[in-house]
Scaffold this motif. Structure first.
Motif, PDB file in Angstrom:
ATOM      1  N   MET A 299      68.725  -6.526  39.452  1.00  0.00           N
ATOM      2  CA  MET A 299      69.035  -5.822  38.211  1.00  0.00           C
ATOM      3  C   MET A 299      67.856  -5.839  37.235  1.00  0.00           C
ATOM      4  O   MET A 299      67.655  -4.896  36.481  1.00  0.00           O
ATOM      5  N   GLN A 300      67.069  -6.910  37.262  1.00  0.00           N
ATOM      6  CA  GLN A 300      65.863  -6.905  36.411  1.00  0.00           C
ATOM      7  C   GLN A 300      64.913  -5.822  36.900  1.00  0.00           C
ATOM      8  O   GLN A 300      64.310  -5.100  36.115  1.00  0.00           O
ATOM      9  N   LYS A 301      64.814  -5.720  38.226  1.00  0.00           N
ATOM     10  CA  LYS A 301      63.899  -4.741  38.828  1.00  0.00           C
ATOM     11  C   LYS A 301      64.267  -3.285  38.491  1.00  0.00           C
ATOM     12  O   LYS A 301      63.390  -2.468  38.283  1.00  0.00           O
ATOM     13  N   ILE A 302      65.571  -2.979  38.433  1.00  0.00           N
ATOM     14  CA  ILE A 302      65.922  -1.565  38.220  1.00  0.00           C
ATOM     15  C   ILE A 302      65.491  -1.084  36.835  1.00  0.00           C
ATOM     16  O   ILE A 302      65.346   0.106  36.598  1.00  0.00           O
ATOM     17  N   PHE A 303      65.270  -2.031  35.916  1.00  0.00           N
ATOM     18  CA  PHE A 303      64.832  -1.618  34.580  1.00  0.00           C
ATOM     19  C   PHE A 303      63.316  -1.647  34.425  1.00  0.00           C
ATOM     20  O   PHE A 303      62.788  -1.200  33.421  1.00  0.00           O
ATOM     21  N   THR A 304      62.600  -2.179  35.444  1.00  0.00           N
ATOM     22  CA  THR A 304      61.133  -2.203  35.352  1.00  0.00           C
ATOM     23  C   THR A 304      60.491  -1.321  36.419  1.00  0.00           C
ATOM     24  O   THR A 304      59.616  -0.511  36.114  1.00  0.00           O
ATOM     25  N   ASP A 305      60.947  -1.449  37.672  1.00  0.00           N
ATOM     26  CA  ASP A 305      60.317  -0.739  38.799  1.00  0.00           C
ATOM     27  C   ASP A 305      60.156   0.777  38.637  1.00  0.00           C
ATOM     28  O   ASP A 305      59.086   1.307  38.867  1.00  0.00           O
ATOM     29  N   PRO A 306      61.232   1.483  38.263  1.00  0.00           N
ATOM     30  CA  PRO A 306      61.088   2.942  38.208  1.00  0.00           C
ATOM     31  C   PRO A 306      60.274   3.430  37.007  1.00  0.00           C
ATOM     32  O   PRO A 306      59.983   4.612  36.906  1.00  0.00           O
ATOM     33  N   GLY A 307      59.926   2.525  36.106  1.00  0.00           N
ATOM     34  CA  GLY A 307      59.204   2.948  34.906  1.00  0.00           C
ATOM     35  C   GLY A 307      60.144   3.679  33.960  1.00  0.00           C
ATOM     36  O   GLY A 307      61.364   3.579  34.078  1.00  0.00           O
ATOM     37  N   SER A 308      59.574   4.440  33.022  1.00  0.00           N
ATOM     38  CA  SER A 308      60.433   5.062  32.014  1.00  0.00           C
ATOM     39  C   SER A 308      61.247   6.186  32.654  1.00  0.00           C
ATOM     40  O   SER A 308      60.777   6.875  33.554  1.00  0.00           O
ATOM     41  N   LEU A 309      62.457   6.329  32.168  1.00  0.00           N
ATOM     42  CA  LEU A 309      63.370   7.325  32.721  1.00  0.00           C
ATOM     43  C   LEU A 309      64.262   7.766  31.572  1.00  0.00           C
ATOM     44  O   LEU A 309      65.333   7.221  31.353  1.00  0.00           O
ATOM     45  N   SER A 310      63.810   8.754  30.841  1.00  0.00           N
ATOM     46  CA  SER A 310      64.550   9.122  29.634  1.00  0.00           C
ATOM     47  C   SER A 310      65.695  10.060  29.975  1.00  0.00           C
ATOM     48  O   SER A 310      65.648  10.809  30.959  1.00  0.00           O
TER      49      SER A 310
END
Length: 329
Positions: A299-310
């Motif tokens: 879950m930490q990764k899903i907020f960092t790995d993909p980068g910004s996603l507006s």
């Protein structure tokens, strides 16, 4: 070792108990710490206001004992239920649409055959509860009625809330507000979002997009179940529940974050594929193993790995993908 997990699912024969135990003993520490923080946040008055702090807490996981309550509040389901007293029961007592009932009955035995609580022999048997929730929903939302996939979603809601009426209102929140048009007969929203994922992969993991295109693999072949079942039966239960925590609060873009993280994290592995069946097989493989089991790190990764996603990026992509699909229609 326990053959059945805390939610009633039987573990497969090849279940890796050792690495699971190792993960869970670490995760238990996290859960205990989170439970204390949540109790302080709720202070026994069972209400929260949306805030950055609450969002942060939700991303770090809602303890199981508070999960149903928090889902109900942040999704708007609680407000809807309170504003419509008795509505759920009126739906159940209303006229039954034979085709709807037939479709739901057909799927009853297919819903979680590996879960002991959904067996006919279980007491109480959750099949009955599931049937009620789906029939009520079909009467409530006639445009959708009943579509495959909804049985799994409703089943999970019942396992967590242990409450028929709450499950109905949460299903309504998901289908009516959170997921854009996934379950209508034409499934336009679902098809659109699969195309949107394809576009996002082009932007963020271009080599994988190129591989898919080269071998003529349509995104719908490898990810449609991710979207339809919201990762149920795809990822481990604990991980799915953590994803849903965020989904109820932050909306459908969480699904893209999860999908992109799975693809990005396994890019090298996917790129080893040399043909069509191979690619499909790789996509099955990337949803298994320690990376997805370790739900807290995941879950930490899903907020960092993909980068910004507006949200605006996603909405723009949705518009163009929807128009493209309609013009092909």
């Amino acid at each position: 070792f326990c053959r059945v997990d805390p939610y009633g699912f039987e573990r497969p024969d090849d279940f890796d108990y050792e690495s699971y135990e190792a993960f869970f003993s670490r995760y238990l520490v996290v859960l205990t710490r989170r439970a204390i923080k949540w109790s302080k946040l709720l202070k026994g008055n069972n209400s929260i206001q949306k805030s950055l702090k609450v969002k942060r807490y939700i991303r770090k996981g809602i303890p199981n004992e508070h999960r149903a309550l928090i889902w109900m509040i942040v999704s708007g389901a609680q407000t809807n239920m309170e504003q419509n007293p008795g509505y759920y029961h009126r739906l159940l007592e209303g006229e039954k649409n034979d085709k709807l009932v037939e479709a739901i009955k057909t799927d009853m035995n297919r819903t979680f055959p590996d879960n002991v609580k959904f067996r006919k022999t279980a007491d109480p048997c959750l099949q009955h509860t599931l049937y009620n929730v789906l029939v009520a929903y079909g009467n409530h939302n006639k445009a959708v009625g009943y579509c495959q996939g909804m049985n799994f979603i409703a089943g999970y809601l019942i396992l967590i809330t242990k409450n028929e009426e709450e499950s109905f209102w949460l299903l309504d929140a998901l289908i009516g507000r959170i997921l854009p048009d996934y379950y209508s007969p034409a499934m336009l929203g679902l098809k659109t979002d699969q195309e949107v994922l394809g576009e996002l992969v082009k932007m963020k993991v271009p080599a994988v997009a190129e591989l898919m295109e080269r071998h003529g693999v349509m995104w719908t072949l490898v990810v449609s179940r991710w979207f339809i079942c919201l990762f149920i039966d795809i990822l481990p239960v604990e991980t799915v529940l953590r994803i849903w925590d965020c989904l109820f609060y932050e909306g459908s873009k969480i699904i893209f974050r999860v999908a992109l993280t799975l693809i990005k994290q396994h890019q090298a592995f996917i790129l080893e594929a040399t043909n069509f069946p191979d690619i499909c097989e790789k996509f099955k493989q990337i949803t298994k193993g320690p990376f997805v089991t370790e739900c807290h790190t995941f879950m930490q990764k899903i907020f960092t790995d993909p980068g910004s996603l507006s949200t605006s990026t996603i909405n723009k992509l949705r518009e163009t993908c929807r128009e493209k699909l309609l013009s092909q229609g």
